[in-house]
Structure formats: structure tokens, C-alpha cells
Design a protein around this motif. Sequence first.
Motif, PDB file in Angstrom:
ATOM      1  N   PHE A  18      47.539 -21.840  47.400  1.00 35.11           N
ATOM      2  CA  PHE A  18      48.965 -20.863  47.214  1.00 35.11           C
ATOM      3  C   PHE A  18      48.381 -20.800  45.173  1.00 35.11           C
ATOM      4  O   PHE A  18      48.745 -20.344  45.450  1.00 35.11           O
ATOM      5  CB  PHE A  18      49.753 -21.809  46.983  1.00 35.11           C
ATOM      6  CG  PHE A  18      50.878 -20.698  46.909  1.00 35.11           C
ATOM      7  CD1 PHE A  18      51.333 -19.403  48.111  1.00 35.11           C
ATOM      8  CD2 PHE A  18      51.878 -21.595  45.999  1.00 35.11           C
ATOM      9  CE1 PHE A  18      52.483 -19.095  47.035  1.00 35.11           C
ATOM     10  CE2 PHE A  18      53.096 -20.950  45.649  1.00 35.11           C
ATOM     11  CZ  PHE A  18      53.552 -19.628  46.237  1.00 35.11           C
ATOM     12  N   ALA A  19      48.125 -22.254  44.693  1.00 39.88           N
ATOM     13  CA  ALA A  19      48.409 -22.330  43.129  1.00 39.88           C
ATOM     14  C   ALA A  19      47.863 -21.244  42.839  1.00 39.88           C
ATOM     15  O   ALA A  19      48.043 -20.488  42.040  1.00 39.88           O
ATOM     16  CB  ALA A  19      48.497 -23.766  42.718  1.00 39.88           C
ATOM     17  N   ILE A  20      46.264 -20.804  43.195  1.00 44.83           N
ATOM     18  CA  ILE A  20      44.941 -20.609  42.683  1.00 44.83           C
ATOM     19  C   ILE A  20      45.353 -19.132  43.073  1.00 44.83           C
ATOM     20  O   ILE A  20      45.095 -18.324  42.730  1.00 44.83           O
ATOM     21  CB  ILE A  20      43.628 -20.760  43.354  1.00 44.83           C
ATOM     22  CG1 ILE A  20      43.549 -22.152  42.797  1.00 44.83           C
ATOM     23  CG2 ILE A  20      42.841 -19.748  43.097  1.00 44.83           C
ATOM     24  CD1 ILE A  20      41.882 -23.189  43.619  1.00 44.83           C
ATOM     25  N   TYR A  21      45.766 -18.651  44.193  1.00 43.99           N
ATOM     26  CA  TYR A  21      46.217 -17.280  44.792  1.00 43.99           C
ATOM     27  C   TYR A  21      47.490 -17.294  43.634  1.00 43.99           C
ATOM     28  O   TYR A  21      47.266 -15.668  43.439  1.00 43.99           O
ATOM     29  CB  TYR A  21      47.270 -16.784  46.128  1.00 43.99           C
ATOM     30  CG  TYR A  21      47.135 -15.615  46.781  1.00 43.99           C
ATOM     31  CD1 TYR A  21      46.122 -15.244  46.723  1.00 43.99           C
ATOM     32  CD2 TYR A  21      49.051 -15.891  46.229  1.00 43.99           C
ATOM     33  CE1 TYR A  21      46.961 -13.813  46.993  1.00 43.99           C
ATOM     34  CE2 TYR A  21      49.040 -14.169  46.776  1.00 43.99           C
ATOM     35  CZ  TYR A  21      48.340 -13.635  47.349  1.00 43.99           C
ATOM     36  OH  TYR A  21      48.997 -12.472  47.459  1.00 43.99           O
ATOM     37  N   LEU A  22      48.107 -18.080  42.873  1.00 46.08           N
ATOM     38  CA  LEU A  22      49.514 -16.975  42.743  1.00 46.08           C
ATOM     39  C   LEU A  22      48.970 -17.372  40.947  1.00 46.08           C
ATOM     40  O   LEU A  22      49.690 -16.031  40.597  1.00 46.08           O
ATOM     41  CB  LEU A  22      50.582 -18.350  42.619  1.00 46.08           C
ATOM     42  CG  LEU A  22      51.871 -18.030  41.521  1.00 46.08           C
ATOM     43  CD1 LEU A  22      52.299 -17.230  42.038  1.00 46.08           C
ATOM     44  CD2 LEU A  22      53.147 -19.422  41.730  1.00 46.08           C
ATOM     45  N   CYS A  23      48.131 -18.088  40.901  1.00 44.45           N
ATOM     46  CA  CYS A  23      46.992 -17.169  39.344  1.00 44.45           C
ATOM     47  C   CYS A  23      46.847 -16.311  38.699  1.00 44.45           C
ATOM     48  O   CYS A  23      46.667 -15.451  37.846  1.00 44.45           O
ATOM     49  CB  CYS A  23      46.792 -18.724  38.509  1.00 44.45           C
ATOM     50  SG  CYS A  23      47.501 -20.478  38.390  1.00 44.45           S
ATOM     51  N   VAL A  24      45.820 -15.973  40.257  1.00 43.46           N
ATOM     52  CA  VAL A  24      45.418 -14.480  40.508  1.00 43.46           C
ATOM     53  C   VAL A  24      46.000 -13.930  40.294  1.00 43.46           C
ATOM     54  O   VAL A  24      45.683 -12.281  39.564  1.00 43.46           O
ATOM     55  CB  VAL A  24      43.990 -14.644  41.947  1.00 43.46           C
ATOM     56  CG1 VAL A  24      43.742 -12.929  41.747  1.00 43.46           C
ATOM     57  CG2 VAL A  24      42.770 -15.636  41.199  1.00 43.46           C
ATOM     58  N   VAL A  25      47.105 -13.723  40.829  1.00 45.58           N
ATOM     59  CA  VAL A  25      48.148 -12.369  40.905  1.00 45.58           C
ATOM     60  C   VAL A  25      48.693 -12.093  40.219  1.00 45.58           C
ATOM     61  O   VAL A  25      48.904 -11.558  39.285  1.00 45.58           O
ATOM     62  CB  VAL A  25      49.419 -12.285  42.052  1.00 45.58           C
ATOM     63  CG1 VAL A  25      49.981 -12.268  42.095  1.00 45.58           C
ATOM     64  CG2 VAL A  25      48.954 -12.512  43.477  1.00 45.58           C
ATOM     65  N   LEU A  26      49.216 -13.174  39.321  1.00 47.78           N
ATOM     66  CA  LEU A  26      50.225 -13.556  38.188  1.00 47.78           C
ATOM     67  C   LEU A  26      49.135 -12.992  37.077  1.00 47.78           C
ATOM     68  O   LEU A  26      49.524 -12.311  35.800  1.00 47.78           O
ATOM     69  CB  LEU A  26      50.603 -14.669  37.395  1.00 47.78           C
ATOM     70  CG  LEU A  26      51.845 -15.275  38.295  1.00 47.78           C
ATOM     71  CD1 LEU A  26      52.197 -16.301  37.730  1.00 47.78           C
ATOM     72  CD2 LEU A  26      52.452 -14.351  38.124  1.00 47.78           C
TER      73      LEU A  26
END
Length: 140
Positions: A18-26
Motif C-alpha cells: 500500500f505504501a509503495i502504491y501510494l508513493c507511486v500515485v503521489l
Amino acid sequence: MTLVHIGVFLLAVSFAIFAIYLCVVLTRISGLLTTVGTTANRMADKADVSIKELELTIVEARTSATDVQLKLNALNSVAETAKNLGDTAYTASESVHGMVKNYAEQPGLPGTKPFVGTIQLAEFASSLFSTWKKAENVTK
């Protein structure tokens, strides 16, 4: 106990995903906002240039309008001179008309026939001109 460890491990892995996905989106949103900011800055610069050009165009249009007004004012005197010339020609033809009447009524005067014919022809031209001027005044 091993089930608790496996559950905690799954929670930790899912949080990491989830943190990796959130970083990619941000990161993508940050890139998008940077691009929008750059575009807005370029648009503002181009708008400034366009506004300056528009101001120059308005100044030139004002100058052209003033120049046209001055030329129209100069033409007023030419039109008035032409009108005065027409009025003078009409007045002269009216006075000559009276003289021609006298000569026409006295055919016995020697050498006046060509003169009378010429004056009558000029009178005819003058009456055509005056009729034209009257018609022009009516249409105005």
C-alpha cells in the motif's frame, strides 16, 4: 502463535504494498502538478506578450482613426469649395440667362447669333448642372 506471526507478516507486507502504491500515485500527481505549473507559467508569459501587443494595436488603431478624422476634416473644405463653385456657376448662369433673353428678343443685332447660340448652350449645360445639384441635395 505461528498464525499470529503469519497474520502480522501479511499485514506488514500489505502495508508495504500500500505504501509503495501510494508513493507511486503521489509521484505521478507531483509530476502532473509540476507540468501544470510550468504550463501555467508559460501561458502567463504568453498572455503578457499578447496583452502588450494588443495595447500597441489599440494605440495604432487610435492613431489611424485620428489620421482618418483629420483627412476627412481636410476634405470638408474641398467639398465646400465644390459646392460654392456650383453655386457660383448657377448664379452666373442665371445672370447670363437674363442677358441672353434680351439678345434673343432682339434678333436684329449684328453678329450676335453665334454668341447667343453659345450662351444658350452654356445655359442648357448650367440648367443640367443645377438640376443635378438639386437632385443631389434631395437625396441627402
